[in-house]
Design a protein around this motif. Structure first.
Motif, mmCIF file in Angstrom:
data_model
loop_
_atom_site.group_PDB
_atom_site.id
_atom_site.type_symbol
_atom_site.label_atom_id
_atom_site.label_comp_id
_atom_site.label_asym_id
_atom_site.label_seq_id
_atom_site.Cartn_x
_atom_site.Cartn_y
_atom_site.Cartn_z
ATOM 1 N N ARG A 114 0.833 -1.210 0.000
ATOM 2 C CA ARG A 114 0.000 0.000 0.000
ATOM 3 C C ARG A 114 0.865 1.256 0.000
ATOM 4 O O ARG A 114 0.380 2.347 0.254
ATOM 5 C CB ARG A 114 -0.911 0.012 1.228
ATOM 6 C CG ARG A 114 -1.945 -1.078 1.183
ATOM 7 C CD ARG A 114 -2.821 -1.010 2.387
ATOM 8 N NE ARG A 114 -3.730 -2.148 2.366
ATOM 9 C CZ ARG A 114 -4.998 -2.074 2.691
ATOM 10 N NH1 ARG A 114 -5.514 -0.952 3.065
ATOM 11 N NH2 ARG A 114 -5.743 -3.142 2.649
ATOM 12 N N ALA A 117 0.419 4.309 -3.701
ATOM 13 C CA ALA A 117 -0.631 5.327 -3.662
ATOM 14 C C ALA A 117 -1.579 4.947 -2.535
ATOM 15 O O ALA A 117 -2.054 3.811 -2.485
ATOM 16 C CB ALA A 117 -1.366 5.378 -4.994
ATOM 17 N N PRO A 118 -1.863 5.857 -1.630
ATOM 18 C CA PRO A 118 -2.655 5.498 -0.458
ATOM 19 C C PRO A 118 -4.072 5.012 -0.781
ATOM 20 O O PRO A 118 -4.649 4.271 -0.004
ATOM 21 C CB PRO A 118 -2.691 6.788 0.370
ATOM 22 C CG PRO A 118 -2.292 7.880 -0.552
ATOM 23 C CD PRO A 118 -1.476 7.264 -1.635
ATOM 24 N N HIS A 119 -4.616 5.408 -1.919
ATOM 25 C CA HIS A 119 -5.975 4.993 -2.273
ATOM 26 C C HIS A 119 -6.011 3.655 -3.021
ATOM 27 O O HIS A 119 -7.081 3.131 -3.279
ATOM 28 C CB HIS A 119 -6.660 6.079 -3.118
ATOM 29 C CG HIS A 119 -5.985 6.310 -4.424
ATOM 30 N ND1 HIS A 119 -4.810 7.014 -4.535
ATOM 31 C CD2 HIS A 119 -6.313 5.916 -5.673
ATOM 32 C CE1 HIS A 119 -4.454 7.051 -5.800
ATOM 33 N NE2 HIS A 119 -5.337 6.394 -6.514
ATOM 34 N N MET A 120 -4.853 3.108 -3.358
ATOM 35 C CA MET A 120 -4.774 1.858 -4.116
ATOM 36 C C MET A 120 -4.292 0.711 -3.222
ATOM 37 O O MET A 120 -3.439 0.903 -2.359
ATOM 38 C CB MET A 120 -3.795 1.985 -5.287
ATOM 39 C CG MET A 120 -4.192 2.983 -6.347
ATOM 40 S SD MET A 120 -5.639 2.515 -7.309
ATOM 41 C CE MET A 120 -5.002 1.193 -8.304
ATOM 42 N N TYR A 136 -6.100 -2.247 -7.252
ATOM 43 C CA TYR A 136 -7.477 -1.763 -7.262
ATOM 44 C C TYR A 136 -7.668 -0.687 -6.194
ATOM 45 O O TYR A 136 -6.882 -0.574 -5.261
ATOM 46 C CB TYR A 136 -8.474 -2.903 -7.041
ATOM 47 C CG TYR A 136 -8.409 -3.534 -5.673
ATOM 48 C CD1 TYR A 136 -9.233 -3.103 -4.642
ATOM 49 C CD2 TYR A 136 -7.521 -4.572 -5.412
ATOM 50 C CE1 TYR A 136 -9.170 -3.688 -3.378
ATOM 51 C CE2 TYR A 136 -7.449 -5.162 -4.164
ATOM 52 C CZ TYR A 136 -8.284 -4.714 -3.149
ATOM 53 O OH TYR A 136 -8.222 -5.283 -1.909
ATOM 54 N N ALA A 137 -8.697 0.107 -6.398
ATOM 55 C CA ALA A 137 -9.094 1.104 -5.405
ATOM 56 C C ALA A 137 -10.459 0.678 -4.896
ATOM 57 O O ALA A 137 -11.387 0.529 -5.684
ATOM 58 C CB ALA A 137 -9.166 2.490 -6.029
ATOM 59 N N LYS A 139 -14.100 0.588 -3.866
ATOM 60 C CA LYS A 139 -15.245 1.397 -4.291
ATOM 61 C C LYS A 139 -14.991 2.180 -5.581
ATOM 62 O O LYS A 139 -15.716 3.110 -5.903
ATOM 63 C CB LYS A 139 -15.690 2.331 -3.169
ATOM 64 C CG LYS A 139 -16.114 1.573 -1.925
ATOM 65 C CD LYS A 139 -16.562 2.502 -0.839
ATOM 66 C CE LYS A 139 -16.881 1.674 0.400
ATOM 67 N NZ LYS A 139 -17.332 2.464 1.502
ATOM 68 N N ARG A 140 -13.939 1.823 -6.329
ATOM 69 C CA ARG A 140 -13.654 2.457 -7.623
ATOM 70 C C ARG A 140 -13.341 1.352 -8.632
ATOM 71 O O ARG A 140 -12.184 1.118 -8.996
ATOM 72 C CB ARG A 140 -12.450 3.400 -7.511
ATOM 73 C CG ARG A 140 -12.591 4.576 -6.561
ATOM 74 C CD ARG A 140 -13.457 5.708 -7.089
ATOM 75 N NE ARG A 140 -13.127 6.177 -8.412
ATOM 76 C CZ ARG A 140 -12.272 7.163 -8.671
ATOM 77 N NH1 ARG A 140 -11.643 7.778 -7.693
ATOM 78 N NH2 ARG A 140 -12.057 7.535 -9.906
ATOM 79 N N THR A 144 -9.411 -0.967 -11.536
ATOM 80 C CA THR A 144 -8.924 -2.327 -11.320
ATOM 81 C C THR A 144 -8.055 -2.742 -12.504
ATOM 82 O O THR A 144 -8.517 -2.768 -13.643
ATOM 83 C CB THR A 144 -10.108 -3.298 -11.157
ATOM 84 O OG1 THR A 144 -10.943 -2.815 -10.111
ATOM 85 C CG2 THR A 144 -9.623 -4.695 -10.830
#
Length: 151
Positions: A114, A117-120, A136-137, A139-140, A144
């Motif tokens: 992790r 990128a903190p959101h990935m 993947y993120a 909820k996004r 993916t």
């Protein structure tokens, strides 16, 4: 003694998952790394060639119901990487957990990372010649991606 036996059994079972995982194929699909552009375009038709910096890329848009885009990268006319962006509708329907479980079943547990990128959320599998990344993120679903790279 009983707790030690149970702990040892758990360790053996967890490490057994990695032992039964498939080896990482040195390439993508049935194409080995260093396959030339012509061979890739025959195996994966209906794409377009482009230049990205110094690399030639061959891009397919919506090659299947589960793939939004597949991009092949070449260095000196030889295949060195493939990026597969999953279709968001497919990811939403199938679920990230099932897609990740499928990769883990093929390649083993992998290593979670992790830091990029903190959101990935990123899982990696690698051997001496190849690296596979599933990113993947949460909820996004449109973010993916499966990446296959020659080391």
């Amino acid at each position: 003694m009983k707790k030690l036996s149970l702990l040892l059994l758990a360790i053996i079972l967890l490490s057994g998952t990695a032992l039964f995982a498939a080896e990482i194929f040195g390439g993508y699909g049935k194409l080995p790394w260093d396959a030339d552009i012509k061979r890739v375009t025959r195996a994966y038709p209906k794409g377009n060639m482009a230049k990205l910096g110094t690399q030639d890329v061959y891009k397919q848009l919506k090659p299947s119901k589960d793939i939004k885009q597949r991009t092949f990268a070449f260095a000196a006319n030889k295949l060195v990487a493939v990026s597969v962006t999953m279709d968001p509708a497919y990811v939403s329907k199938a679920g990230i957990e099932k897609l990740l479980a499928k990769q883990k079943k093929i390649y083993g547990e992998g290593v979670i990372d992790r830091s990029g990128a903190p959101h990935m959320v990123t899982y990696r599998w690698q051997d001496k010649g190849s690296r596979i990344t599933f990113a993947y993120a949460p909820k996004r679903p449109e973010m993916t991606v499966l990446m296959y790279e020659k080391k």
